[in-house]
Design a protein around this motif. Structure first.
Motif, PDB file in Angstrom:
ATOM      1  N   ALA A 110      -6.005  -5.810  -8.006  1.00 50.57           N
ATOM      2  CA  ALA A 110      -4.710  -5.211  -8.342  1.00 50.57           C
ATOM      3  C   ALA A 110      -4.777  -3.714  -8.623  1.00 50.57           C
ATOM      4  N   THR A 111      -5.976  -3.098  -8.521  1.00 48.66           N
ATOM      5  CA  THR A 111      -6.057  -1.678  -8.887  1.00 48.66           C
ATOM      6  C   THR A 111      -6.767  -0.793  -7.883  1.00 48.66           C
ATOM      7  N   LEU A 112      -7.633  -1.326  -7.043  1.00 48.03           N
ATOM      8  CA  LEU A 112      -8.456  -0.457  -6.204  1.00 48.03           C
ATOM      9  C   LEU A 112      -7.709  -0.012  -4.954  1.00 48.03           C
ATOM     10  N   TYR A 113      -8.416   0.422  -3.933  1.00 51.01           N
ATOM     11  CA  TYR A 113      -7.783   1.088  -2.803  1.00 51.01           C
ATOM     12  C   TYR A 113      -6.718   0.250  -2.096  1.00 51.01           C
ATOM     13  N   ASP A 114      -6.992  -1.037  -1.897  1.00 46.69           N
ATOM     14  CA  ASP A 114      -6.073  -1.828  -1.069  1.00 46.69           C
ATOM     15  C   ASP A 114      -4.658  -1.880  -1.637  1.00 46.69           C
ATOM     16  N   PRO A 115      -4.459  -2.204  -2.931  1.00 50.62           N
ATOM     17  CA  PRO A 115      -3.095  -2.141  -3.453  1.00 50.62           C
ATOM     18  C   PRO A 115      -2.534  -0.725  -3.489  1.00 50.62           C
ATOM     19  N   ALA A 116      -3.405   0.271  -3.684  1.00 53.79           N
ATOM     20  CA  ALA A 116      -2.932   1.655  -3.667  1.00 53.79           C
ATOM     21  C   ALA A 116      -2.479   2.049  -2.270  1.00 53.79           C
ATOM     22  N   PHE A 117      -3.225   1.628  -1.239  1.00 52.48           N
ATOM     23  CA  PHE A 117      -2.818   1.917   0.134  1.00 52.48           C
ATOM     24  C   PHE A 117      -1.486   1.238   0.455  1.00 52.48           C
ATOM     25  N   ALA A 118      -1.363  -0.028   0.046  1.00 47.39           N
ATOM     26  CA  ALA A 118      -0.110  -0.741   0.305  1.00 47.39           C
ATOM     27  C   ALA A 118       1.062  -0.051  -0.386  1.00 47.39           C
ATOM     28  N   THR A 119       0.819   0.461  -1.580  1.00 45.07           N
ATOM     29  CA  THR A 119       1.867   1.182  -2.302  1.00 45.07           C
ATOM     30  C   THR A 119       2.249   2.455  -1.574  1.00 45.07           C
ATOM     31  N   LEU A 120       1.262   3.190  -1.069  1.00 43.70           N
ATOM     32  CA  LEU A 120       1.554   4.414  -0.317  1.00 43.70           C
ATOM     33  C   LEU A 120       2.291   4.102   0.981  1.00 43.70           C
ATOM     34  N   ASN A 121       1.932   3.008   1.627  1.00 44.03           N
ATOM     35  CA  ASN A 121       2.655   2.621   2.839  1.00 44.03           C
ATOM     36  C   ASN A 121       4.127   2.391   2.549  1.00 44.03           C
ATOM     37  N   ASP A 122       4.397   1.976   1.319  1.00 42.53           N
ATOM     38  CA  ASP A 122       5.766   1.694   0.897  1.00 42.53           C
ATOM     39  C   ASP A 122       6.546   2.973   0.600  1.00 42.53           C
ATOM     40  N   VAL A 123       5.855   4.019   0.117  1.00 43.48           N
ATOM     41  CA  VAL A 123       6.581   5.202  -0.369  1.00 43.48           C
ATOM     42  C   VAL A 123       6.348   6.464   0.452  1.00 43.48           C
ATOM     43  N   ALA A 124       5.281   6.503   1.296  1.00 41.35           N
ATOM     44  CA  ALA A 124       4.917   7.766   1.947  1.00 41.35           C
ATOM     45  C   ALA A 124       5.579   7.977   3.297  1.00 41.35           C
ATOM     46  N   GLY A 125       6.038   6.905   3.946  1.00 43.12           N
ATOM     47  CA  GLY A 125       6.688   7.062   5.237  1.00 43.12           C
ATOM     48  C   GLY A 125       5.776   7.688   6.274  1.00 43.12           C
ATOM     49  N   SER A 126       6.255   8.725   6.969  1.00 44.66           N
ATOM     50  CA  SER A 126       5.488   9.366   8.037  1.00 44.66           C
ATOM     51  C   SER A 126       4.294  10.153   7.512  1.00 44.66           C
ATOM     52  N   HIS A 127       4.215  10.360   6.207  1.00 46.78           N
ATOM     53  CA  HIS A 127       3.096  11.088   5.615  1.00 46.78           C
ATOM     54  C   HIS A 127       1.983  10.139   5.151  1.00 46.78           C
ATOM     55  N   TYR A 128       2.016   8.912   5.633  1.00 46.65           N
ATOM     56  CA  TYR A 128       1.107   7.894   5.120  1.00 46.65           C
ATOM     57  C   TYR A 128      -0.360   8.260   5.319  1.00 46.65           C
ATOM     58  N   ARG A 129      -0.750   8.630   6.541  1.00 45.42           N
ATOM     59  CA  ARG A 129      -2.169   8.872   6.811  1.00 45.42           C
ATOM     60  C   ARG A 129      -2.713   9.999   5.938  1.00 45.42           C
ATOM     61  N   ARG A 130      -1.976  11.101   5.858  1.00 51.68           N
ATOM     62  CA  ARG A 130      -2.437  12.224   5.040  1.00 51.68           C
ATOM     63  C   ARG A 130      -2.443  11.857   3.552  1.00 51.68           C
ATOM     64  N   SER A 131      -1.510  11.006   3.140  1.00 49.29           N
ATOM     65  CA  SER A 131      -1.486  10.565   1.746  1.00 49.29           C
ATOM     66  C   SER A 131      -2.690   9.697   1.426  1.00 49.29           C
ATOM     67  N   VAL A 132      -3.056   8.811   2.352  1.00 52.05           N
ATOM     68  CA  VAL A 132      -4.231   7.965   2.164  1.00 52.05           C
ATOM     69  C   VAL A 132      -5.482   8.832   2.053  1.00 52.05           C
ATOM     70  N   THR A 133      -5.612   9.811   2.939  1.00 50.34           N
ATOM     71  CA  THR A 133      -6.778  10.691   2.899  1.00 50.34           C
ATOM     72  C   THR A 133      -6.827  11.456   1.580  1.00 50.34           C
ATOM     73  N   ALA A 134      -5.689  11.983   1.151  1.00 50.47           N
ATOM     74  CA  ALA A 134      -5.657  12.718  -0.115  1.00 50.47           C
ATOM     75  C   ALA A 134      -6.033  11.817  -1.282  1.00 50.47           C
ATOM     76  N   LEU A 135      -5.545  10.572  -1.266  1.00 51.86           N
ATOM     77  CA  LEU A 135      -5.876   9.636  -2.339  1.00 51.86           C
ATOM     78  C   LEU A 135      -7.372   9.366  -2.389  1.00 51.86           C
TER      79      LEU A 135
END
Length: 333
Positions: A110-135
């Motif tokens: 519930a805390t590591l990368y996978d839920p964080a990635f899923a959360t970013l997919n929900d909120v980042a839209g077209s900026h998802y890849r760059r947001s994942v890299t920044a995270l």
């Protein structure tokens, strides 16, 4: 709320979550085994059981984020992480140690990368890849921060006090970051990728084959990463490298992860995630080959950790971006 605030908050929480739940065993493991009165086999069996629980819970966590968003899941995960660290601080024997690591496994899910990635997919839209890299630039520092920190706290405060401090960090830092900086949203009905490929009779079998190959590749990479991260210091010292040099070499793992992610961030416009993953897997194979022949040589051990850290850094991004590339579904408003 600006996306940069969410990514930064998630990143700081990732450092603490990874550092307190995943990376501590490499430094605190021997002391924990001694406190519980067990051997290394029982210690790492309990730790592995926690990782298995984390994997088994991952689909359920993903569905929860898909329908309710990530704020509740990550916030609850921070509370579970604090409880797990508190349980590790109180271990008295093999049973309590197993319970503590199983609880840590639930918290990891519930805390590591996978839920964080899923959360970013929900909120980042077209900026998802760059947001994942920044995270992942933040998360890559977890071992660099927490391996020396765990060693220093173990020497100055003690094992139980160290885990107690980590419990406080999860409640006092991670919980507010997750609750305050992840946007809340109402429940929605999940949309599954297979609905978008039904029109093509051949698309579904191709998607299933791609999914299976990707799942196997990422599972093997995660297996290697989990084993090496848990045993890195011990593996280096077992080849004849001194403990101080092993800690020094191991501390470069985090910066090299960050270096790989910076390169991915820089060249993302020119290199697709699948190509980046192919290069990263090749680098991982070379790193493992170097370790197999390094024989206690400082320079080769250093080269191994640098190359392994770089490849693992890029593969972490691949875990988040390749599934979106292969199985992307329409963005939902």
């Amino acid at each position: 709320m600006p996306l940069a605030y969410t990514v930064t908050a998630l990143g700081v929480a990732q450092i603490i979550s990874w550092g307190s739940l995943f990376y501590t065993i490499a430094v605190l493991g021997p002391a924990l085994a001694s406190a519980a009165g067990v051997g290394e086999v029982a210690l790492f069996a309990s730790y592995s059981a926690g990782l298995v629980v984390s994997g088994l819970l991952a689909p359920m966590v993903g569905r929860r984020i898909d329908t309710h968003g990530g704020r509740d899941v990550l916030s609850a995960g921070s509370l579970l992480a604090a409880a797990a660290c508190a349980a590790l601080a109180l271990v008295q024997g093999p049973v309590t140690m197993l319970i503590a690591w199983l609880l840590a496994g639930v918290a990891m899910a519930a805390t590591l990368y996978d839920p964080a990635f899923a959360t970013l997919n929900d909120v980042a839209g077209s900026h998802y890849r760059r947001s994942v890299t920044a995270l992942t630039l933040f998360g890559g520092l977890a071992s660099t921060v927490f391996w020396p920190l765990s060693h220093a706290l173990l020497e100055s405060a003690g094992l139980r006090e160290t885990f107690a401090i980590y419990a406080v960090l999860n409640v006092a830092v991670c919980l507010p970051l997750h609750w305050c900086f992840i946007p809340a949203r109402e429940r929605r009905v999940a949309v599954h990728a297979k609905a978008h490929v039904a029109a093509d009779a051949d698309a579904a079998p191709r998607a299933r084959r791609a999914f299976l190959w990707l799942a196997v590749a990422l599972a093997l990479a995660a297996l290697i990463a989990s084993g090496i991260s848990a045993h890195l210091i011990g593996l280096l010292t077992a080849t004849g490298i001194g403990l101080g040099d092993a800690v020094l070499i191991g501390s470069l793992f985090g910066p090299m992860q960050v270096a790989g992610r910076v390169m991915e961030f820089t060249f993302a416009r020119h290199v697709g995630p699948i190509a980046a993953g192919t290069v990263a897997f090749a680098a991982l194979a070379i790193a493992l080959a170097i370790f197999a022949v390094q024989g206690g040589m400082f320079v080769l051990a250093l080269l191994f950790v640098m190359l392994y850290g770089w490849s693992n850094g890029v593969l972490t991004i691949v875990r988040g971006t390749v599934p979106a590339e292969l199985f992307a579904v329409a963005q939902r408003g």
